[in-house]
Design a protein around this motif. Structure first.
Motif, PDB file in Angstrom:
ATOM      1  N   GLN A  84      51.787  38.724  31.981  1.00 47.90           N
ATOM      2  CA  GLN A  84      53.183  38.293  32.069  1.00 47.90           C
ATOM      3  C   GLN A  84      53.457  37.519  33.356  1.00 47.90           C
ATOM      4  O   GLN A  84      54.332  36.651  33.404  1.00 47.90           O
ATOM      5  CB  GLN A  84      54.108  39.517  31.992  1.00 47.90           C
ATOM      6  N   LYS A  85      52.685  37.805  34.395  1.00 42.51           N
ATOM      7  CA  LYS A  85      52.898  37.173  35.697  1.00 42.51           C
ATOM      8  C   LYS A  85      52.229  35.802  35.794  1.00 42.51           C
ATOM      9  O   LYS A  85      52.729  34.923  36.514  1.00 42.51           O
ATOM     10  CB  LYS A  85      52.374  38.093  36.806  1.00 42.51           C
ATOM     11  N   GLU A 141      43.721  38.648  40.572  1.00 39.52           N
ATOM     12  CA  GLU A 141      45.061  38.158  40.882  1.00 39.52           C
ATOM     13  C   GLU A 141      45.013  37.039  41.929  1.00 39.52           C
ATOM     14  O   GLU A 141      45.736  36.038  41.830  1.00 39.52           O
ATOM     15  CB  GLU A 141      45.936  39.309  41.386  1.00 39.52           C
TER      16      GLU A 141
END
Length: 350
Positions: free
Chosen positions: A196-197, A167
């Motif tokens: 999705q992020k 991330e």
């Protein structure tokens, strides 16, 4: 030859693991699954043959295989690409994003096919050494590369990066980021929840390892629909055959079979790692279906060659001569390997 592009003449070719032509080998060099695929795979392939489908072109987008992937992984169809193994998908992505002189970055050591694909595109390679703990290097996180690639779990070490590091990489990268999850079914978790992020995230999977389908050549790519459209523009029209599509769809229909095989491999991996450490090897903490065993400063080519004489194949990389990568096979195969290693290193006093 003078007919070749100049870049091809200087290109380092990717050398796959040895495939013996004779029977009787314990084959622990190419990270294949020692257990058979779901019986449903053979059943569905026979059905496809019985219906005479092989005289027809396959579905260009994967048909039932893509639909089954949608159900299993919880993503819309337009987020999924079906490939002829994950290697084809990686090839397509390098072609999609990299022009001559563009920079591609990846931590190293890792899957050496990335280097070959970069050469093909005449791209600039930024190979950034992993730190001792195999976390992501800071310079990789902040690199201005046009494409970044990370293999997780990594090959050849088997080491695994937590999602927090993936991330962070995505947050700091303005370019597309490929996360190669060829071995992820043997690991604690996947980067799929991050899709999705982060629209720059691309996840590549293969059916060769956990699903025991190396011979069918099936892969999946998950990413934002905008990137999917780019990949579909450049892929071969009918890139995955009818039998491979049928077998891949059947494998996804029987996830429980795959998971049982994965658990057996993980159990054997932990036992074998501990035994190798007793023999004085440094074994990297693996979350894949293989381990990398190291004798620091000692060239292990002799061990690879002595094992081969005994019809046991492991992987030796000249660029990492003090290490061997060993696929986790069935327990009895690993016991045979362990006995052979013990005898060889005892004789030469390693």
């Amino acid at each position: 030859m003078s007919y070749f592009r100049e870049a091809i003449n200087f290109m380092e070719e990717y050398i796959p693991g040895e495939q013996p032509e004779k029977e009787g080998y314990i084959k622990l060099n190419t990270n294949e699954n020692p257990y058979p695929p779901s019986p449903l795979v053979e059943k569905k392939i026979k059905e496809a043959l019985g219906l005479g489908k092989i005289s027809l072109y396959p579905h260009p987008l994967g048909g039932e295989l893509r639909e089954r992937a949608q159900e299993v992984y919880g993503l819309p169809l337009d987020w999924i690409v079906v490939g002829n193994g994950s290697d084809e998908l990686l090839n397509l992505l390098f072609r999609l994003f990299l022009d001559k002189g563009d920079r591609v970055a990846y931590p190293f050591p890792t899957y050496t096919l990335y280097r070959t694909l970069a050469f093909l595109q005449e791209a600039e390679r930024e190979e950034i050494p992993f730190p001792p703990d195999f976390s992501l290097p800071e310079s990789f996180l902040t690199s201005p590369a046009k494409l970044k690639v990370v293999c997780n779990p990594n090959s050849p070490t088997g080491t695994f990066l937590p999602l927090s590091q993936i991330e962070k990489l995505l947050s700091l990268s303005s370019c597309p980021v490929i996360v190669d999850e060829a071995y992820v079914d043997f690991a604690p978790c996947s980067a799929l929840p991050l899709l999705q992020k982060f629209p720059n995230l691309i996840i590549v999977r293969t059916f060769s390892k956990s699903f025991s389908l190396a011979g069918l050549r099936v892969g999946l790519l998950f990413t934002h629909p905008d990137i999917v459209r780019g990949v579909l523009k450049i892929k071969d029209s009918y890139n995955v055959g009818i039998l491979s599509q049928a077998g891949g769809a059947a494998a996804l229909e029987d996830m429980e079979h795959m998971r049982k095989n994965v658990e057996k491999i993980k159990f054997t991996r932990e036992w074998f790692s501990a035994e190798m450490e007793k023999l004085g090897f440094l074994v990297y903490p693996s979350q894949a279906n293989f381990i990398m065993a190291r004798k620091e400063g000692r060239d292990l080519k002799f061990l690879y060659e002595e094992l081969k004489k005994r019809k046991i194949l492991v992987r030796y990389f000249p660029q990492w001569p003090d290490s061997l990568r060993i696929t986790i096979g069935k327990e009895e195969e690993m016991k045979t390997l362990l006995d052979a290693i013990q005898e060889i290193i005892g004789r030469v006093n390693v």
